[in-house]
Design a protein around this motif. Structure first.
Motif, short mmCIF file in Angstrom:
data_model
loop_
_atom_site.label_atom_id
_atom_site.label_comp_id
_atom_site.label_asym_id
_atom_site.label_seq_id
_atom_site.Cartn_x
_atom_site.Cartn_y
_atom_site.Cartn_z
N TYR A 77 44.07 40.48 34.93
CA TYR A 77 42.96 40.53 35.90
C TYR A 77 41.80 39.65 35.43
O TYR A 77 41.26 38.83 36.19
CB TYR A 77 42.51 41.98 36.05
CG TYR A 77 41.43 42.24 37.08
CD1 TYR A 77 41.75 42.70 38.35
CD2 TYR A 77 40.08 42.09 36.76
CE1 TYR A 77 40.76 42.98 39.28
CE2 TYR A 77 39.08 42.35 37.68
CZ TYR A 77 39.43 42.81 38.94
OH TYR A 77 38.43 43.08 39.86
N GLY A 78 41.42 39.79 34.17
CA GLY A 78 40.33 38.98 33.64
C GLY A 78 40.70 37.51 33.55
O GLY A 78 39.86 36.63 33.81
N THR A 79 41.95 37.21 33.18
CA THR A 79 42.38 35.82 33.07
C THR A 79 42.28 35.10 34.40
O THR A 79 41.72 34.00 34.49
CB THR A 79 43.82 35.75 32.54
OG1 THR A 79 43.88 36.33 31.24
CG2 THR A 79 44.31 34.31 32.47
N ILE A 80 42.82 35.71 35.45
CA ILE A 80 42.77 35.07 36.77
C ILE A 80 41.34 34.97 37.27
O ILE A 80 40.93 33.93 37.82
CB ILE A 80 43.66 35.82 37.76
CG1 ILE A 80 45.12 35.76 37.32
CG2 ILE A 80 43.51 35.24 39.16
CD1 ILE A 80 46.07 36.59 38.18
N THR A 81 40.55 36.02 37.07
CA THR A 81 39.14 35.97 37.49
C THR A 81 38.41 34.80 36.85
O THR A 81 37.68 34.06 37.51
CB THR A 81 38.42 37.28 37.12
OG1 THR A 81 39.06 38.38 37.79
CG2 THR A 81 36.97 37.24 37.52
N GLY A 82 38.61 34.62 35.56
CA GLY A 82 37.92 33.55 34.85
C GLY A 82 38.42 32.16 35.19
O GLY A 82 37.63 31.21 35.27
N GLU A 83 39.72 32.02 35.42
CA GLU A 83 40.28 30.70 35.66
C GLU A 83 40.13 30.24 37.10
O GLU A 83 39.93 29.05 37.36
CB GLU A 83 41.76 30.69 35.27
CG GLU A 83 42.01 30.81 33.77
CD GLU A 83 43.48 30.63 33.41
OE1 GLU A 83 44.33 30.77 34.32
OE2 GLU A 83 43.76 30.35 32.24
N GLN A 84 40.23 31.16 38.05
CA GLN A 84 40.31 30.76 39.46
C GLN A 84 38.98 30.73 40.19
O GLN A 84 38.85 30.03 41.20
CB GLN A 84 41.26 31.70 40.19
CG GLN A 84 42.72 31.41 39.96
CD GLN A 84 43.17 30.12 40.61
OE1 GLN A 84 42.87 29.83 41.77
NE2 GLN A 84 43.88 29.31 39.85
N PHE A 85 37.98 31.48 39.73
CA PHE A 85 36.76 31.67 40.52
C PHE A 85 35.52 31.25 39.73
O PHE A 85 35.43 31.48 38.53
CB PHE A 85 36.65 33.14 40.94
CG PHE A 85 37.84 33.61 41.73
CD1 PHE A 85 37.99 33.28 43.07
CD2 PHE A 85 38.85 34.36 41.12
CE1 PHE A 85 39.11 33.68 43.78
CE2 PHE A 85 39.96 34.76 41.82
CZ PHE A 85 40.10 34.43 43.17
N ASP A 86 34.58 30.63 40.46
CA ASP A 86 33.34 30.21 39.79
C ASP A 86 32.14 31.03 40.23
O ASP A 86 30.99 30.66 39.98
CB ASP A 86 33.07 28.72 40.02
CG ASP A 86 33.04 28.32 41.47
OD1 ASP A 86 33.30 29.16 42.35
OD2 ASP A 86 32.74 27.13 41.75
N SER A 87 32.38 32.17 40.87
CA SER A 87 31.33 33.11 41.23
C SER A 87 31.95 34.49 41.27
O SER A 87 33.09 34.66 41.73
CB SER A 87 30.73 32.76 42.60
OG SER A 87 29.78 33.75 43.01
#
Length: 477
Positions: A77-87
């Motif tokens: 969850y954290g990995t995708i949040t950090g890699e895919q989104f800039d807000s």
């Protein structure tokens, strides 16, 4: 919402290393006869690089964000949040009931965690929300207030919360959902005690607490031109004329499949023409479940359309999906029989909607099949003779997401080779084999199966393969 420059790393097939492995069943030999079919094609397609939404959005001059749950900001969850989104937007952690459940006593752990994560991943933060009729502590919603006493309570809360994060929040949803469906004012505790001026009072207090943050009024069912969005339009126009600090309008966009307003882009534009920014703040598109292949394809088109409408208007700042994975969506808890509303499934696999977003942001799909979740493969030798055999392979999709184009790969353990195939295009290089879908069996809905067969040759032994991969995702024996 009622529920719930550093270069980012490229996504390596959306955290596929963390996905649950697929199961594999190897079947025994049975009798039967083969049919004839086309000779295999000569080449295989190479895997394409996956889109990274935050990079694509940045190239368009906008952001692409997601709502998050602070306690889940780790692992996949954290990995995708950090890699895919800039807000990122805290789903609940900055709401009044979360931070000031008791008057004058504040709890910041959840909100602090979201802000810290954003800063560690070069992300914007959308503060959500300072003044809202829902998720209020009992002492606010059921208090006995005069206009002056509640105004003081409200502005003190804003000063404390917005002041704590001064300079660290890019956008604040200062006032959330102030209107009824017919465009009249919602009779919240703030509206009934303070009157129409509470919105201006809240915006002024937020500007004083954090002069750098952009200040928004946010609401739902205001995506198209209608009575409610026109009331919001008139409010913004009036606030601007009074000199009240308002920088933007948030269109939540909690949509039902098939109901993206045809006037969405025009509505965004008319707010922009007032001299304010616009953001899609809480996008999800729900459908009846379990989803069909046709529903997922339509959802892809609608995510693409909403994203494209924002990208087409100069003052549309960006889009935030209200949770990127179905495992963290509020929809099933509120709308019985509905779900599958986000761009990723419950196993963190990107759905067609994810690719629709990417396409709206300029990514070009080269036709490489999308990743899949769990599968079951049954391999059965139907007939065998001196140097040859006939085999049948059944691929069953046991995930909750449709497969749209499949490529099943394996390695022969004993030097076999495929000589002819049907219902698939089979290619072989050395001992490595790949079977790709035919034009008529590319789609495999959740729970469905597809079968293909082939003739092969062998010498010394005809041991069954023990490992398969489906669209690059490993299956286990």
């Amino acid at each position: 919402m009622r529920g719930t420059s550093m270069k980012p790393q490229s996504l390596r097939r959306a955290a596929s290393a963390f996905l649950a492995a697929a199961s594999l069943v190897i079947g025994g030999a049975t009798s039967g006869h083969a049919a004839t079919g086309p000779e295999p094609a000569a080449t295989e397609r190479q895997a394409a690089a996956e889109p990274v939404l935050r990079d694509l959005a940045a190239a368009k001059g906008i952001y692409y964000g997601t709502a998050v749950t602070a306690s889940k900001l780790n692992g996949t969850y954290g990995t995708i949040t950090g890699e895919q989104f800039d807000s990122i937007t805290p789903g609940n952690e900055m709401k009044w009931g979360s931070v000031e459940a008791t008057r004058g006593s504040f709890t910041w752990s959840g909100a602090d965690a979201v802000v810290a994560f954003a800063e560690a991943h070069a992300q914007k933060v959308r503060g959500h929300t300072l003044v809202w009729h829902s998720q209020l502590p009992n002492w606010v919603s059921n208090g006995s207030w005069t206009a002056d006493t509640l105004r003081t309570v409200m502005t003190d809360h804003i000063a404390t919360e917005a002041g704590r994060y001064q300079g660290r929040i890019d956008h604040w949803d200062v006032v959330n959902e102030p209107f009824n469906e017919d465009g009249t004012r919602r009779q919240s505790v703030f509206q009934t005690a303070i009157g129409d001026s509470y919105i201006a009072d809240a915006l002024r207090a937020a500007r004083a607490a954090d002069p750098a943050a952009k200040l928004y009024v946010n609401d739902y069912n205001v995506e198209g031109v209608n009575a409610k969005s026109t009331a919001l339009y008139n409010l913004v126009k009036s606030l601007k004329e009074q000199g009240v600090p308002i920088d933007g309008v948030g269109l939540q966009a909690h949509l039902i499949l098939g109901q993206v307003p045809s006037t969405l882009q025009a509505n965004i534009q008319r707010f922009a023409d007032l001299g304010v920014d616009v953001a899609i703040t809480e996008l999800d598109i729900r459908m009846t479940v379990p989803p069909t292949t046709a529903q997922l394809a339509q959802q892809k088109a609608e995510y693409k359309a909403v994203t494209a409408a924002c990208a087409a208007v100069a003052r549309c700042e960006g889009v935030t999906v209200w949770g990127f994975t179905d495992s963290d969506s509020w929809i099933p808890d509120v709308f019985t029989g509905y779900g599958a509303a986000t761009p990723y499934d419950e196993n963190f696999q990107p759905k067609p909607a994810y690719y629709g977003i990417a396409e709206a942001l300029g990514w070009v799909d080269d036709g490489t099949p999308e990743p899949v979740g769990a599968c079951v493969v049954t391999y059965a030798v139907q007939s065998q003779w001196n140097t040859g055999f006939t085999a049948q392979v059944t691929l069953r999709n046991t995930s909750t997401t449709a497969v749209n184009g499949w490529r099943l790969a394996w390695t022969w353990p004993a030097g076999q080779s495929v000589t002819q195939a049907w219902n698939a295009t089979v290619t072989q290089s050395g001992s490595a084999v790949t079977a790709a879908n035919a034009s008529y069996n590319a789609a495999v809905p959740p729970g469905a199966a597809v079968t293909f067969g082939f003739n092969g040759s062998w010498s010394g032994g005809n041991t069954a393969p023990t490992a398969f991969t489906l669209n690059g995702t490993a299956c286990t024996t």
